[in-house]
Write a protein that holds these residues in place. Sequence first.
Motif, PDB file in Angstrom:
ATOM      1  N   ARG A   1       6.733  -0.140   1.146  1.00  0.00           N
ATOM      2  CA  ARG A   1       6.918  -1.461   0.530  1.00  0.00           C
ATOM      3  C   ARG A   1       6.870  -2.566   1.583  1.00  0.00           C
ATOM      4  O   ARG A   1       6.257  -3.605   1.385  1.00  0.00           O
ATOM      5  CB  ARG A   1       8.248  -1.489  -0.225  1.00  0.00           C
ATOM      6  CG  ARG A   1       8.510  -2.764  -0.997  1.00  0.00           C
ATOM      7  CD  ARG A   1       9.831  -2.635  -1.781  1.00  0.00           C
ATOM      8  NE  ARG A   1      10.570  -3.861  -1.728  1.00  0.00           N
ATOM      9  CZ  ARG A   1      11.357  -4.273  -0.730  1.00  0.00           C
ATOM     10  NH1 ARG A   1      11.513  -3.534   0.332  1.00  0.00           N
ATOM     11  NH2 ARG A   1      11.991  -5.415  -0.796  1.00  0.00           N
TER      12      ARG A   1
ATOM     13  N   LYS B   1       3.287  -3.133   2.693  1.00  0.00           N
ATOM     14  CA  LYS B   1       2.550  -3.921   1.694  1.00  0.00           C
ATOM     15  C   LYS B   1       2.936  -5.401   1.763  1.00  0.00           C
ATOM     16  O   LYS B   1       2.070  -6.273   1.688  1.00  0.00           O
ATOM     17  CB  LYS B   1       2.809  -3.354   0.296  1.00  0.00           C
ATOM     18  CG  LYS B   1       2.111  -2.021   0.072  1.00  0.00           C
ATOM     19  CD  LYS B   1       2.574  -1.282  -1.160  1.00  0.00           C
ATOM     20  CE  LYS B   1       2.426  -2.034  -2.427  1.00  0.00           C
ATOM     21  NZ  LYS B   1       2.721  -1.222  -3.629  1.00  0.00           N
TER      22      LYS B   1
ATOM     23  N   TYR C   1       0.515  -8.583   2.792  1.00  0.00           N
ATOM     24  CA  TYR C   1       0.388  -9.745   1.913  1.00  0.00           C
ATOM     25  C   TYR C   1       0.746 -11.029   2.660  1.00  0.00           C
ATOM     26  O   TYR C   1       0.034 -12.032   2.580  1.00  0.00           O
ATOM     27  CB  TYR C   1       1.273  -9.590   0.674  1.00  0.00           C
ATOM     28  CG  TYR C   1       1.155 -10.768  -0.248  1.00  0.00           C
ATOM     29  CD1 TYR C   1       0.002 -10.955  -1.014  1.00  0.00           C
ATOM     30  CD2 TYR C   1       2.160 -11.720  -0.324  1.00  0.00           C
ATOM     31  CE1 TYR C   1      -0.129 -12.058  -1.845  1.00  0.00           C
ATOM     32  CE2 TYR C   1       2.034 -12.823  -1.149  1.00  0.00           C
ATOM     33  CZ  TYR C   1       0.887 -12.983  -1.908  1.00  0.00           C
ATOM     34  OH  TYR C   1       0.752 -14.082  -2.713  1.00  0.00           O
TER      35      TYR C   1
ATOM     36  N   ILE D   1      -2.274  -4.948  -1.656  1.00  0.00           N
ATOM     37  CA  ILE D   1      -2.875  -3.621  -1.697  1.00  0.00           C
ATOM     38  C   ILE D   1      -2.026  -2.735  -2.601  1.00  0.00           C
ATOM     39  O   ILE D   1      -0.806  -2.904  -2.695  1.00  0.00           O
ATOM     40  CB  ILE D   1      -3.036  -2.995  -0.301  1.00  0.00           C
ATOM     41  CG1 ILE D   1      -1.699  -2.781   0.376  1.00  0.00           C
ATOM     42  CG2 ILE D   1      -3.953  -3.824   0.566  1.00  0.00           C
ATOM     43  CD1 ILE D   1      -1.802  -1.907   1.609  1.00  0.00           C
ATOM     44  N   SER D   2      -2.678  -1.822  -3.249  1.00  0.00           N
ATOM     45  CA  SER D   2      -1.979  -0.952  -4.191  1.00  0.00           C
ATOM     46  C   SER D   2      -1.354   0.229  -3.452  1.00  0.00           C
ATOM     47  O   SER D   2      -1.773   0.595  -2.348  1.00  0.00           O
ATOM     48  CB  SER D   2      -2.947  -0.438  -5.249  1.00  0.00           C
ATOM     49  OG  SER D   2      -3.845   0.488  -4.671  1.00  0.00           O
ATOM     50  N   SER D   3      -0.387   0.823  -4.090  1.00  0.00           N
ATOM     51  CA  SER D   3       0.220   2.034  -3.549  1.00  0.00           C
ATOM     52  C   SER D   3      -0.823   3.142  -3.461  1.00  0.00           C
ATOM     53  O   SER D   3      -0.790   3.962  -2.549  1.00  0.00           O
ATOM     54  CB  SER D   3       1.386   2.483  -4.433  1.00  0.00           C
ATOM     55  OG  SER D   3       2.406   1.510  -4.417  1.00  0.00           O
TER      56      SER D   3
ATOM     57  N   LEU E   1      -2.525   2.481  -0.138  1.00  0.00           N
ATOM     58  CA  LEU E   1      -1.700   2.601   1.058  1.00  0.00           C
ATOM     59  C   LEU E   1      -1.229   4.027   1.322  1.00  0.00           C
ATOM     60  O   LEU E   1      -1.366   4.533   2.439  1.00  0.00           O
ATOM     61  CB  LEU E   1      -0.486   1.674   0.964  1.00  0.00           C
ATOM     62  CG  LEU E   1       0.473   1.751   2.157  1.00  0.00           C
ATOM     63  CD1 LEU E   1      -0.223   1.356   3.452  1.00  0.00           C
ATOM     64  CD2 LEU E   1       1.693   0.893   1.907  1.00  0.00           C
TER      65      LEU E   1
END
Length: 95
Positions: free
Chosen positions: A19, A22, A26, A33-35, A38
């Motif tokens: 988290r 991410k 950002y 970006i999506s999980s 990542l």
Amino acid sequence: KELKTIVLALLNKRPMCGRDIKLEIYKNFNILISSGTLYPLLHELEKNKFIECYNGIKTKKYSPVDKRKINKILNEHIQVKNFLSDFLQSSIGEE
């Protein structure tokens, strides 16, 4: 490939959970970006012994296995980008 370099650079500064990674991406690049993007990358980096995962208080944290190895990768990346930038700059002609 750029995302891999960015993640390594972030983790080279300090251990982070997914988290946090991410959020930093950002904050620095204004990209969400999506999980699904990542976590496969984190698993690949872990499998290839660039990072290791350990359990934090409530989340898994990722940290570098060998900071010197990551520094070498980051320095090589910078050198390539500088070379490419210089080459492109010299290719811009006057009209």
